[in-house]
Design a protein around this motif. Sequence first.
Motif, PDB file in Angstrom:
ATOM      1  N   GLN A   4     -78.807   9.250 -45.402  1.00  0.00           N
ATOM      2  CA  GLN A   4     -78.878   8.688 -46.746  1.00  0.00           C
ATOM      3  C   GLN A   4     -77.507   8.164 -47.121  1.00  0.00           C
ATOM      4  OE1 GLN A   4     -81.697   8.708 -48.866  1.00  0.00           O
ATOM      5  NE2 GLN A   4     -80.527   7.485 -50.306  1.00  0.00           N
ATOM      6  N   ALA A   5     -77.400   6.841 -47.242  1.00  0.00           N
ATOM      7  CA  ALA A   5     -76.137   6.219 -47.650  1.00  0.00           C
ATOM      8  C   ALA A   5     -76.121   6.032 -49.161  1.00  0.00           C
ATOM      9  CB  ALA A   5     -75.964   4.879 -46.961  1.00  0.00           C
ATOM     10  N   SER A   6     -74.962   6.235 -49.755  1.00  0.00           N
ATOM     11  CA  SER A   6     -74.827   6.068 -51.200  1.00  0.00           C
ATOM     12  C   SER A   6     -73.398   5.679 -51.539  1.00  0.00           C
ATOM     13  CB  SER A   6     -75.215   7.359 -51.921  1.00  0.00           C
ATOM     14  OG  SER A   6     -74.352   8.407 -51.547  1.00  0.00           O
ATOM     15  N   GLY A   7     -73.191   5.287 -52.796  1.00  0.00           N
ATOM     16  CA  GLY A   7     -71.849   4.996 -53.270  1.00  0.00           C
ATOM     17  C   GLY A   7     -71.514   3.533 -53.437  1.00  0.00           C
ATOM     18  N   GLY A   8     -72.445   2.663 -53.079  1.00  0.00           N
ATOM     19  CA  GLY A   8     -72.183   1.245 -53.237  1.00  0.00           C
ATOM     20  C   GLY A   8     -72.153   0.835 -54.698  1.00  0.00           C
ATOM     21  N   GLY A   9     -71.763  -0.409 -54.935  1.00  0.00           N
ATOM     22  CA  GLY A   9     -71.713  -0.904 -56.299  1.00  0.00           C
ATOM     23  C   GLY A   9     -71.058  -2.257 -56.377  1.00  0.00           C
ATOM     24  N   LEU A  10     -70.833  -2.698 -57.599  1.00  0.00           N
ATOM     25  CA  LEU A  10     -70.177  -3.979 -57.878  1.00  0.00           C
ATOM     26  C   LEU A  10     -68.751  -3.701 -58.342  1.00  0.00           C
ATOM     27  CD1 LEU A  10     -70.132  -7.035 -58.401  1.00  0.00           C
ATOM     28  CD2 LEU A  10     -71.127  -6.561 -60.666  1.00  0.00           C
ATOM     29  N   VAL A  11     -67.790  -4.259 -57.599  1.00  0.00           N
ATOM     30  CA  VAL A  11     -66.382  -4.048 -57.939  1.00  0.00           C
ATOM     31  C   VAL A  11     -65.653  -5.381 -57.854  1.00  0.00           C
ATOM     32  CG1 VAL A  11     -66.345  -1.656 -57.134  1.00  0.00           C
ATOM     33  CG2 VAL A  11     -65.742  -3.511 -55.559  1.00  0.00           C
ATOM     34  N   ALA A  13     -62.239  -7.650 -56.572  1.00  0.00           N
ATOM     35  CA  ALA A  13     -61.316  -7.694 -55.442  1.00  0.00           C
ATOM     36  C   ALA A  13     -60.095  -6.824 -55.729  1.00  0.00           C
ATOM     37  CB  ALA A  13     -60.886  -9.137 -55.179  1.00  0.00           C
ATOM     38  N   GLY A  14     -59.695  -6.051 -54.723  1.00  0.00           N
ATOM     39  CA  GLY A  14     -58.574  -5.144 -54.874  1.00  0.00           C
ATOM     40  C   GLY A  14     -58.965  -3.734 -55.265  1.00  0.00           C
ATOM     41  N   ASP A  15     -60.195  -3.544 -55.703  1.00  0.00           N
ATOM     42  CA  ASP A  15     -60.676  -2.223 -56.096  1.00  0.00           C
ATOM     43  C   ASP A  15     -61.016  -1.375 -54.862  1.00  0.00           C
ATOM     44  OD1 ASP A  15     -62.496  -3.095 -59.155  1.00  0.00           O
ATOM     45  OD2 ASP A  15     -60.352  -2.827 -58.734  1.00  0.00           O
ATOM     46  N   SER A  16     -61.394  -0.141 -55.135  1.00  0.00           N
ATOM     47  CA  SER A  16     -61.781   0.799 -54.081  1.00  0.00           C
ATOM     48  C   SER A  16     -63.182   1.338 -54.336  1.00  0.00           C
ATOM     49  CB  SER A  16     -60.797   1.969 -54.028  1.00  0.00           C
ATOM     50  OG  SER A  16     -59.489   1.536 -53.725  1.00  0.00           O
ATOM     51  N   LEU A  17     -63.824   1.741 -53.274  1.00  0.00           N
ATOM     52  CA  LEU A  17     -65.108   2.426 -53.330  1.00  0.00           C
ATOM     53  C   LEU A  17     -65.123   3.468 -52.219  1.00  0.00           C
ATOM     54  CD1 LEU A  17     -67.994  -0.221 -53.734  1.00  0.00           C
ATOM     55  CD2 LEU A  17     -67.430   1.629 -55.318  1.00  0.00           C
ATOM     56  N   ARG A  18     -65.887   4.528 -52.444  1.00  0.00           N
ATOM     57  CA  ARG A  18     -66.114   5.491 -51.381  1.00  0.00           C
ATOM     58  C   ARG A  18     -67.606   5.621 -51.131  1.00  0.00           C
ATOM     59  NH1 ARG A  18     -64.745  11.944 -50.906  1.00  0.00           N
ATOM     60  NH2 ARG A  18     -66.541  12.075 -52.311  1.00  0.00           N
ATOM     61  N   LEU A  19     -68.017   5.292 -49.928  1.00  0.00           N
ATOM     62  CA  LEU A  19     -69.394   5.461 -49.524  1.00  0.00           C
ATOM     63  C   LEU A  19     -69.586   6.835 -48.899  1.00  0.00           C
ATOM     64  CD1 LEU A  19     -70.153   1.991 -47.868  1.00  0.00           C
ATOM     65  CD2 LEU A  19     -70.233   2.650 -50.283  1.00  0.00           C
ATOM     66  N   SER A  20     -70.772   7.377 -49.087  1.00  0.00           N
ATOM     67  CA  SER A  20     -71.133   8.650 -48.471  1.00  0.00           C
ATOM     68  C   SER A  20     -72.383   8.474 -47.631  1.00  0.00           C
ATOM     69  CB  SER A  20     -71.393   9.717 -49.544  1.00  0.00           C
ATOM     70  OG  SER A  20     -70.239   9.952 -50.309  1.00  0.00           O
ATOM     71  N   CYS A  21     -72.457   9.221 -46.558  1.00  0.00           N
ATOM     72  CA  CYS A  21     -73.635   9.239 -45.692  1.00  0.00           C
ATOM     73  C   CYS A  21     -73.994  10.699 -45.469  1.00  0.00           C
ATOM     74  CB  CYS A  21     -73.328   8.538 -44.378  1.00  0.00           C
ATOM     75  SG  CYS A  21     -74.679   8.610 -43.188  1.00  0.00           S
ATOM     76  N   THR A  22     -75.132  11.085 -46.008  1.00  0.00           N
ATOM     77  CA  THR A  22     -75.579  12.465 -45.882  1.00  0.00           C
ATOM     78  C   THR A  22     -76.605  12.564 -44.765  1.00  0.00           C
ATOM     79  OG1 THR A  22     -75.217  12.816 -48.236  1.00  0.00           O
ATOM     80  CG2 THR A  22     -76.598  14.411 -47.103  1.00  0.00           C
ATOM     81  N   PHE A  23     -76.419  13.545 -43.905  1.00  0.00           N
ATOM     82  CA  PHE A  23     -77.206  13.706 -42.676  1.00  0.00           C
ATOM     83  C   PHE A  23     -78.066  14.949 -42.804  1.00  0.00           C
ATOM     84  CE2 PHE A  23     -77.379  13.340 -37.962  1.00  0.00           C
ATOM     85  CZ  PHE A  23     -77.816  14.602 -37.629  1.00  0.00           C
ATOM     86  N   SER A  24     -79.291  14.876 -42.286  1.00  0.00           N
ATOM     87  CA  SER A  24     -80.149  16.053 -42.264  1.00  0.00           C
ATOM     88  C   SER A  24     -81.115  15.967 -41.097  1.00  0.00           C
ATOM     89  CB  SER A  24     -80.927  16.189 -43.583  1.00  0.00           C
ATOM     90  OG  SER A  24     -81.783  15.087 -43.771  1.00  0.00           O
ATOM     91  N   GLY A  25     -81.662  17.084 -40.734  1.00  0.00           N
ATOM     92  CA  GLY A  25     -82.708  17.130 -39.734  1.00  0.00           C
ATOM     93  C   GLY A  25     -82.308  17.697 -38.391  1.00  0.00           C
ATOM     94  N   ARG A  26     -81.063  17.598 -38.053  1.00  0.00           N
ATOM     95  CA  ARG A  26     -80.549  18.124 -36.788  1.00  0.00           C
ATOM     96  C   ARG A  26     -79.155  18.714 -37.043  1.00  0.00           C
ATOM     97  NH1 ARG A  26     -83.117  15.290 -32.398  1.00  0.00           N
ATOM     98  NH2 ARG A  26     -85.324  15.248 -32.973  1.00  0.00           N
ATOM     99  N   THR A  27     -78.514  19.145 -35.966  1.00  0.00           N
ATOM    100  CA  THR A  27     -77.167  19.706 -36.102  1.00  0.00           C
ATOM    101  C   THR A  27     -76.156  18.578 -36.217  1.00  0.00           C
ATOM    102  OG1 THR A  27     -77.810  21.625 -34.793  1.00  0.00           O
ATOM    103  CG2 THR A  27     -75.448  21.208 -35.053  1.00  0.00           C
ATOM    104  N   PHE A  28     -75.622  18.424 -37.409  1.00  0.00           N
ATOM    105  CA  PHE A  28     -74.746  17.295 -37.736  1.00  0.00           C
ATOM    106  C   PHE A  28     -73.556  17.183 -36.797  1.00  0.00           C
ATOM    107  CE2 PHE A  28     -72.884  14.072 -40.135  1.00  0.00           C
ATOM    108  CZ  PHE A  28     -71.623  14.401 -40.600  1.00  0.00           C
ATOM    109  N   SER A  29     -72.972  18.320 -36.437  1.00  0.00           N
ATOM    110  CA  SER A  29     -71.743  18.293 -35.645  1.00  0.00           C
ATOM    111  C   SER A  29     -71.972  17.841 -34.201  1.00  0.00           C
ATOM    112  CB  SER A  29     -71.067  19.661 -35.665  1.00  0.00           C
ATOM    113  OG  SER A  29     -71.945  20.647 -35.189  1.00  0.00           O
ATOM    114  N   ASN A  30     -73.208  17.578 -33.827  1.00  0.00           N
ATOM    115  CA  ASN A  30     -73.507  17.043 -32.494  1.00  0.00           C
ATOM    116  C   ASN A  30     -73.533  15.520 -32.454  1.00  0.00           C
ATOM    117  OD1 ASN A  30     -73.780  19.610 -31.486  1.00  0.00           O
ATOM    118  ND2 ASN A  30     -76.013  19.631 -31.599  1.00  0.00           N
ATOM    119  N   TYR A  31     -73.363  14.883 -33.609  1.00  0.00           N
ATOM    120  CA  TYR A  31     -73.578  13.450 -33.716  1.00  0.00           C
ATOM    121  C   TYR A  31     -72.325  12.700 -34.120  1.00  0.00           C
ATOM    122  CZ  TYR A  31     -78.575  14.286 -33.381  1.00  0.00           C
ATOM    123  OH  TYR A  31     -79.823  14.651 -32.936  1.00  0.00           O
ATOM    124  N   ALA A  32     -72.075  11.599 -33.449  1.00  0.00           N
ATOM    125  CA  ALA A  32     -71.113  10.620 -33.949  1.00  0.00           C
ATOM    126  C   ALA A  32     -71.801   9.796 -35.033  1.00  0.00           C
ATOM    127  CB  ALA A  32     -70.642   9.705 -32.826  1.00  0.00           C
TER     128      ALA A  32
END
Length: 123
Positions: A4-11, A13-32
Amino acid sequence: VQLQASGGGLVQAGDSLRLSCTFSGRTFSNYAIGWFRQAPGKERDFVAAISYSGRNTKYADSVKGRFTISRDNAKNTVYLQMNSLKPEDTAVYYCAARDYGFISDRLMDFGFWGQGTQVTVSS
């Protein structure tokens, strides 16, 4: 695997944003995890990727020095910190997961994809 990706928006030029990607269903630390983006009428392109451990990262030349990818394995989340945004960064941003955990910049290496989040940078 669900992403699940989130954090997008309208900004501006020169601004910052932080996107997040939430993982579920398997062992997260096994995945790039990778971030890709697709602008209207263009192909989906690589942005950044991080290995299963977080020790290795890779960036597209167009975002080096401006974007930072990181992960918190305790929260099953990968972040994409985007600074000094430019209008050409406008796109739908997708996160994707690759099992075996090793870093890659190729779409074909990522078997699981999230739904995307829109980033729009105005000039």
